[in-house]
Design an enzyme around this catalytic site. Sequence first.
Site, PDB file in Angstrom:
ATOM      1  N   ARG A 193      -5.670   0.616  -5.097  1.00  0.00           N
ATOM      2  CA  ARG A 193      -4.376   0.658  -4.393  1.00  0.00           C
ATOM      3  C   ARG A 193      -4.464   1.382  -3.051  1.00  0.00           C
ATOM      4  O   ARG A 193      -3.530   2.075  -2.654  1.00  0.00           O
ATOM      5  CB  ARG A 193      -3.297   1.343  -5.247  1.00  0.00           C
ATOM      6  CG  ARG A 193      -2.803   0.528  -6.415  1.00  0.00           C
ATOM      7  CD  ARG A 193      -1.702  -0.439  -5.964  1.00  0.00           C
ATOM      8  NE  ARG A 193      -1.141  -1.132  -7.103  1.00  0.00           N
ATOM      9  CZ  ARG A 193       0.017  -0.808  -7.677  1.00  0.00           C
ATOM     10  NH1 ARG A 193       0.741   0.177  -7.213  1.00  0.00           N
ATOM     11  NH2 ARG A 193       0.446  -1.490  -8.717  1.00  0.00           N
ATOM     12  N   ARG A 201       2.309   1.819  -0.259  1.00  0.00           N
ATOM     13  CA  ARG A 201       3.476   2.519   0.291  1.00  0.00           C
ATOM     14  C   ARG A 201       3.233   3.939   0.767  1.00  0.00           C
ATOM     15  O   ARG A 201       4.116   4.532   1.375  1.00  0.00           O
ATOM     16  CB  ARG A 201       4.601   2.519  -0.754  1.00  0.00           C
ATOM     17  CG  ARG A 201       5.263   1.162  -0.908  1.00  0.00           C
ATOM     18  CD  ARG A 201       6.142   1.118  -2.128  1.00  0.00           C
ATOM     19  NE  ARG A 201       5.313   1.299  -3.326  1.00  0.00           N
ATOM     20  CZ  ARG A 201       5.756   1.142  -4.569  1.00  0.00           C
ATOM     21  NH1 ARG A 201       7.005   0.833  -4.783  1.00  0.00           N
ATOM     22  NH2 ARG A 201       4.945   1.311  -5.594  1.00  0.00           N
ATOM     23  N   ARG A 223       5.391  -4.390   5.371  1.00  0.00           N
ATOM     24  CA  ARG A 223       6.133  -4.772   4.164  1.00  0.00           C
ATOM     25  C   ARG A 223       7.590  -5.078   4.523  1.00  0.00           C
ATOM     26  O   ARG A 223       8.191  -6.004   3.981  1.00  0.00           O
ATOM     27  CB  ARG A 223       6.021  -3.608   3.173  1.00  0.00           C
ATOM     28  CG  ARG A 223       6.892  -3.630   1.973  1.00  0.00           C
ATOM     29  CD  ARG A 223       6.354  -4.519   0.885  1.00  0.00           C
ATOM     30  NE  ARG A 223       7.072  -4.266  -0.348  1.00  0.00           N
ATOM     31  CZ  ARG A 223       8.348  -4.586  -0.524  1.00  0.00           C
ATOM     32  NH1 ARG A 223       9.029  -5.160   0.414  1.00  0.00           N
ATOM     33  NH2 ARG A 223       8.941  -4.307  -1.675  1.00  0.00           N
ATOM     34  N   ASP A 230      -1.735  -9.277  -6.071  1.00  0.00           N
ATOM     35  CA  ASP A 230      -1.323  -8.594  -7.294  1.00  0.00           C
ATOM     36  C   ASP A 230      -1.853  -9.365  -8.497  1.00  0.00           C
ATOM     37  O   ASP A 230      -2.116 -10.568  -8.390  1.00  0.00           O
ATOM     38  CB  ASP A 230       0.202  -8.487  -7.381  1.00  0.00           C
ATOM     39  CG  ASP A 230       0.627  -7.447  -8.416  1.00  0.00           C
ATOM     40  OD1 ASP A 230       0.640  -6.256  -8.075  1.00  0.00           O
ATOM     41  OD2 ASP A 230       0.887  -7.817  -9.579  1.00  0.00           O
ATOM     42  N   TYR A 244       2.634  -8.411 -19.605  1.00  0.00           N
ATOM     43  CA  TYR A 244       3.776  -8.654 -18.700  1.00  0.00           C
ATOM     44  C   TYR A 244       4.417 -10.013 -18.982  1.00  0.00           C
ATOM     45  O   TYR A 244       5.631 -10.170 -18.929  1.00  0.00           O
ATOM     46  CB  TYR A 244       3.331  -8.571 -17.240  1.00  0.00           C
ATOM     47  CG  TYR A 244       2.950  -7.164 -16.825  1.00  0.00           C
ATOM     48  CD1 TYR A 244       3.935  -6.257 -16.417  1.00  0.00           C
ATOM     49  CD2 TYR A 244       1.634  -6.719 -16.867  1.00  0.00           C
ATOM     50  CE1 TYR A 244       3.603  -4.947 -16.061  1.00  0.00           C
ATOM     51  CE2 TYR A 244       1.289  -5.419 -16.512  1.00  0.00           C
ATOM     52  CZ  TYR A 244       2.272  -4.539 -16.113  1.00  0.00           C
ATOM     53  OH  TYR A 244       1.946  -3.254 -15.772  1.00  0.00           O
TER      54      TYR A 244
HETATM   55  O1  CP3 Z   1      -5.703  -1.974  -4.744  1.00  0.00           O
HETATM   56  C1  CP3 Z   1      -5.182  -2.557  -3.761  1.00  0.00           C
HETATM   57  O2  CP3 Z   1      -4.919  -1.960  -2.684  1.00  0.00           O
HETATM   58  C2  CP3 Z   1      -4.980  -4.059  -3.842  1.00  0.00           C
HETATM   59  C3  CP3 Z   1      -3.710  -4.517  -4.236  1.00  0.00           C
HETATM   60  C4  CP3 Z   1      -3.194  -4.381  -5.672  1.00  0.00           C
HETATM   61  C5  CP3 Z   1      -1.814  -4.281  -5.951  1.00  0.00           C
HETATM   62  N1  CP3 Z   1      -1.656  -4.332  -7.306  1.00  0.00           N
HETATM   63  C6  CP3 Z   1      -0.766  -4.171  -4.925  1.00  0.00           C
HETATM   64  C7  CP3 Z   1       0.602  -3.745  -5.317  1.00  0.00           C
HETATM   65  C8  CP3 Z   1      -3.865  -4.424  -6.908  1.00  0.00           C
HETATM   66  C9  CP3 Z   1      -5.363  -4.471  -7.198  1.00  0.00           C
HETATM   67  C10 CP3 Z   1      -2.862  -4.401  -7.932  1.00  0.00           C
HETATM   68  C11 CP3 Z   1      -3.178  -4.487  -9.377  1.00  0.00           C
HETATM   69  C12 CP3 Z   1      -2.091  -4.380 -10.377  1.00  0.00           C
HETATM   70  N2  CP3 Z   1      -0.797  -4.853 -10.271  1.00  0.00           N
HETATM   71  C13 CP3 Z   1      -2.259  -3.846 -11.674  1.00  0.00           C
HETATM   72  C14 CP3 Z   1      -3.558  -3.333 -12.270  1.00  0.00           C
HETATM   73  C15 CP3 Z   1      -3.968  -2.001 -11.753  1.00  0.00           C
HETATM   74  C16 CP3 Z   1      -3.023  -0.885 -12.105  1.00  0.00           C
HETATM   75  O3  CP3 Z   1      -2.476  -0.290 -11.171  1.00  0.00           O
HETATM   76  O4  CP3 Z   1      -2.907  -0.563 -13.296  1.00  0.00           O
HETATM   77  C17 CP3 Z   1      -1.025  -3.944 -12.338  1.00  0.00           C
HETATM   78  C18 CP3 Z   1      -0.700  -3.498 -13.743  1.00  0.00           C
HETATM   79  C19 CP3 Z   1      -0.109  -4.600 -11.437  1.00  0.00           C
HETATM   80  C20 CP3 Z   1       1.308  -4.990 -11.689  1.00  0.00           C
HETATM   81  C21 CP3 Z   1       2.264  -4.346 -10.754  1.00  0.00           C
HETATM   82  N3  CP3 Z   1       2.331  -4.607  -9.399  1.00  0.00           N
HETATM   83  C22 CP3 Z   1       3.258  -3.386 -11.061  1.00  0.00           C
HETATM   84  C23 CP3 Z   1       3.512  -2.813 -12.435  1.00  0.00           C
HETATM   85  C24 CP3 Z   1       3.913  -3.078  -9.857  1.00  0.00           C
HETATM   86  C25 CP3 Z   1       5.137  -2.187  -9.687  1.00  0.00           C
HETATM   87  C26 CP3 Z   1       4.798  -0.754  -9.624  1.00  0.00           C
HETATM   88  C27 CP3 Z   1       4.802  -0.268  -8.210  1.00  0.00           C
HETATM   89  O5  CP3 Z   1       3.868   0.482  -7.828  1.00  0.00           O
HETATM   90  O6  CP3 Z   1       5.745  -0.600  -7.488  1.00  0.00           O
HETATM   91  C28 CP3 Z   1       3.301  -3.833  -8.826  1.00  0.00           C
HETATM   92  C29 CP3 Z   1       3.666  -3.811  -7.376  1.00  0.00           C
HETATM   93  C30 CP3 Z   1       2.572  -3.587  -6.379  1.00  0.00           C
HETATM   94  N4  CP3 Z   1       1.314  -4.121  -6.427  1.00  0.00           N
HETATM   95  C31 CP3 Z   1       2.695  -2.820  -5.183  1.00  0.00           C
HETATM   96  C32 CP3 Z   1       1.459  -2.922  -4.506  1.00  0.00           C
HETATM   97  C33 CP3 Z   1       1.095  -2.338  -3.169  1.00  0.00           C
HETATM   98  C34 CP3 Z   1       3.944  -2.085  -4.714  1.00  0.00           C
HETATM   99  C35 CP3 Z   1       4.992  -3.080  -4.291  1.00  0.00           C
HETATM  100  C36 CP3 Z   1       5.623  -2.834  -2.945  1.00  0.00           C
HETATM  101  O7  CP3 Z   1       4.938  -2.611  -1.930  1.00  0.00           O
HETATM  102  O8  CP3 Z   1       6.847  -2.928  -2.909  1.00  0.00           O
END
Ligand code: CP3
Length: 350
Positions: free
Chosen positions: A30, A34, A43, A80, A156
Amino acid sequence: MKNGTAAPKKRLLKALAGEKPDRPPVWFMRQAGRYLPEYKQVRGVAGSFLNLCYNPELAEEVTLQPIRRFGFDAAILFSDILVVPDALGQEVAFREGEGPVLEPITELGQLGDLDPGAVKERLAPVYETVSRLSSSLPRDVTLIGFAGAPWTVATYMVGGRGSPDQGAAKAWAYRAPDEFQQLIDLLVEATVVHLSAQVEQGAEAIQIFDTWAGSLPDLSFRRFALEPMKAITAKLKARYPDLPVIAFPRGAGPMAETYFRETGVDALSLDTGMQLHWARERLQSLGCVQGNLDPLLLVAGGEEMRRQATYILEELGDGPFVFNLGHGIVPQTPPDHVAELVELVKNWKA
Ligand code: CP3
């Protein structure tokens, strides 16, 4: 794979191959997100999170932001894990402050509506992002593609949202394991399509995120986490024998050893709770390990962050190793702490 063979091997690829580069490579899960003001700006332009994922120009830009700012050794595609259910036909929405929301799938009859054949076409913008990155990244930076593991994605799809105990998916997996297996098999197939398309466009290594692997008991862990990962790795390696595969079976604990032995992955990403001495003896002896600083130490910064980061380097830095976090960066992380930690790793001498 697009990249030629003439250039010297990149630091991350050396570590994943079990070699020891001049210093441990470093990148963070990640690392785009944000906590960076420049991410929030892009974004805002994209409107929604999924619009950002499906816009190749903007997704390329946010992937590059942490590389420019901190000089990481690897870039991870901005996307994602839930774009796969979205492409299969189970629409995903990200609601502000609520995380992902899907119309839950809870019975066998609904699986017929999902089409793995549609994934490649529907996710074309994601593969275009990979292709753009493969030309725009600095020469010594490795491009990592990724996907969610079938079990985690299924939690999910079945629950319709994130849940603390993955109760809905477990209910199905325990009530009718052979039915649930059909969903897992469908996801194995879709994941291989999705990852292969990324490799074709220039991803040089891939990571598979099994965020909820650790909630499964031994027998179910074998069936729904280990076996699918073994199948995905075998299919990918049959097509791309040199492709390095990293797995992140979060919370697997001591089951990580069997998992590493049997899945055939090249590297294991360790979560925050992993015991480091044990990991060195039982996991690093099998291949490269990656991890595992607590993301909340990165929020706190200061002496405690430096002390624990140094301890990780001392325990694991002598073998094949990639410095990373034990889970993703959280939004309240100060960017200055990230810069300091990256410098600490870069200046560390074994
Ligand atoms: O690592 C990186 O920089 C690459 C991008 C990446 C994202 N999600 C961007 C993201 C990667 C590799 C993921 C993986 C992901 N997504 C996982 C597995 C890894 C982990 O963290 O356990 C999971 C379970 C998800 C599902 C997911 N996506 C959730 C539960 C959420 C909401 C929680 C949150 O942080 O808001 C997301 C959203 C998400 N994925 C964001 C980002 C940057 C935030 C959304 C935003 O910018 O509004």
